[in-house]
Design an enzyme around this catalytic site. Structure first.
Site, short mmCIF file in Angstrom:
data_model
loop_
_atom_site.label_atom_id
_atom_site.label_comp_id
_atom_site.label_asym_id
_atom_site.label_seq_id
_atom_site.Cartn_x
_atom_site.Cartn_y
_atom_site.Cartn_z
N SER A 161 -11.44 -1.71 -0.39
CA SER A 161 -10.13 -1.75 0.29
C SER A 161 -10.31 -2.25 1.72
CB SER A 161 -9.51 -0.36 0.31
OG SER A 161 -9.01 -0.01 -0.94
N ASN A 217 -14.02 -0.34 -6.78
CA ASN A 217 -15.12 0.53 -6.33
C ASN A 217 -15.85 1.27 -7.45
OD1 ASN A 217 -14.16 -0.08 -3.71
ND2 ASN A 217 -12.74 1.65 -3.79
N ASP A 249 -2.20 2.74 17.93
CA ASP A 249 -2.90 1.48 17.72
C ASP A 249 -2.08 0.47 16.93
OD1 ASP A 249 -5.14 2.38 19.10
OD2 ASP A 249 -6.01 3.28 17.31
N ASP A 284 0.84 -1.19 0.00
CA ASP A 284 0.00 0.00 0.00
C ASP A 284 0.88 1.24 0.00
OD1 ASP A 284 -2.34 1.82 0.76
OD2 ASP A 284 -3.28 -0.14 0.96
N VAL A 316 -6.49 -15.89 -6.09
CA VAL A 316 -6.57 -14.75 -5.18
C VAL A 316 -7.99 -14.64 -4.63
CG1 VAL A 316 -6.36 -12.24 -5.00
CG2 VAL A 316 -4.77 -13.52 -6.45
N ALA A 357 -7.24 -8.87 -8.15
CA ALA A 357 -8.30 -9.70 -7.57
C ALA A 357 -8.83 -10.73 -8.56
CB ALA A 357 -9.45 -8.80 -7.07
N HIS A 366 -3.79 5.73 3.59
CA HIS A 366 -4.52 4.52 3.19
C HIS A 366 -3.90 3.26 3.77
CE1 HIS A 366 -6.23 1.45 0.45
NE2 HIS A 366 -7.26 2.28 0.37
#
Length: 379
Positions: free
Chosen positions: A241, A176, A59, A50, A190, A185, A85
């Site tokens: 995502s 999207n 976190d 990414d 995958v 994908a 992202h």
């Protein structure tokens, strides 16, 4: 004070007191806590290809390993993120939820960041190199919350196959744009993840098609963000995502619970335990259904011979006697030249077509969220 007016006054105060973890509606919707009672992902490394991951975020402190960078991020170790992202995806997967912060699906897992892009730029060859690097440096699950419209390239397919041969589970977002499933994908083997909304129905903007494998929440997902991007340190996002990151986290839980289970059986457990949502059986919009973390972790299924998302191997044709006789004879120059010429032309044409196809990043930028209080309206 009458009851209804009292509630009208108290409700905003109650909402304002919500922690980030309490705003992560997908945790309850998927019974993530039930799965975490069995395992929290300890010992599993998840590669996040990414924009990089902010290793200093509270976190993610202690969860991020030194990684690397490719393309415009070359020379970095992947532990900074100017886009936000990658940090968001990493927190969805492995956020620790300290002091009510963002809790990930597998908070015991470690993140291996591979910074492959900044802002909106990805490149097919860079993603392929990133997959290989993450595989060679210990990732047992790789999350690809990115995608390209159109076709793919042989190099990217080879990288995916290389990772699968090394026993890695690959998870990718379908995209999207409300179109066909994007690459990588749509590459065989995958886990292509489409999105669902808060009502558990297919998310309207999700890319869908025959390559869809699973579905996971993709609407109004609250997660972490570098404070350099959003001062609160948190953001909300829509998009596959997030759905991909959720499934990658579930894969990490399964691998932690069953450390000797091969990747092909992990994939099988995820698809066989999914909750059917749309048309009975596998369908274009949600694949095998909504991912079920607790059921996947508890599943005890017989081993499979190969990744169930791959087509069965083709049987080898039996050569005829004439073909065998011809194969035994030495080829002449005239025999070889037309074959070489046809092969060269075919490869050149195929490569040119693939390179010429348009590419686009299939992800959405997060929106800022306060450390407390309800998230803004999804976009």
């Amino acid at each position: 004070m009458p009851l209804l007016p009292a509630l009208a006054v108290a409700l905003p105060l109650l909402l304002a007191a919500q922690t980030i973890e309490e705003q992560e509606w997908h945790l309850d919707a998927l019974d993530v806590y039930g799965a975490q009672a069995q395992t929290r992902g300890d010992g599993v490394i998840v590669g996040v290809i990414d924009s990089g991951v902010d290793a200093q975020h509270p976190d993610l402190a202690g969860r991020v390993l030194p990684g690397t960078g490719f393309g415009s991020s070359q020379g970095t170790d992947g532990t900074t993120d100017t886009d936000g992202h990658g940090t968001g995806m990493a927190a969805i997967i492995a956020g620790t939820g300290r002091n009510g912060g963002a809790l990930g699906i597998a908070p015991g897992a470690k993140i291996l960041p591979v910074a492959s892009a900044e802002k909106t730029q990805f490149a097919l060859d860079v993603v392929a190199d990133s997959i290989r690097w993450a595989t060679d440096h210990g990732a047992k699950v790789i999350n690809l919350s990115l995608g390209f419209t159109g076709s793919t390239t042989p190099g990217l397919v080879r990288a995916v196959n290389y990772a699968m041969d090394k026993d890695v589970v690959l998870v990718a977002a379908t995209g999207n744009e409300g179109e066909e499933v994007s690459s990588p994908a749509n590459i065989g083997g995958v886990i292509a993840v489409a999105g669902t909304n808060r009502d558990g129905r297919p998310w309207r903007s999700s890319n869908v098609g025959a390559d869809t494998v699973l579905a996971a929440p993709a609407e109004g997902i609250v997660t972490a963000s570098p404070e350099s991007v959003y001062p609160s340190g948190y953001a909300e996002m829509d998009g596959t995502s997030a759905a991909s990151a959720i499934v990658a986290g579930v894969a990490a839980l399964v691998r932690a619970k069953h450390p000797d289970m091969p990747a092909k059986d992990v994939v099988n457990a995820l698809i066989r335990t999914a909750k059917d949502l749309d048309a009975p059986g596998r369908d274009d919009r949600t694949g095998f259904g909504l991912v079920d973390p607790a059921a996947a972790v508890k599943a005890q299924l017989p081993p499979v011979e190969r990744n169930p998302l791959l087509p069965p191997p083709k049987p080898s044709p039996t050569p005829t006697a004439a073909a065998q006789e011809r194969a035994a004879q030495p080829a002449t120059v005239q025999d070889r030249l037309p074959f070489v010429g046809a092969t060269f032309g075919g490869v050149a044409l195929l490569t040119a077509l693939l390179i010429a196809l348009p590419v686009a990043r299939t992800r959405r930028r997060p929106q800022p969220v306060s450390g407390r209080g309800t998230p803004p309206t999804p976009w």
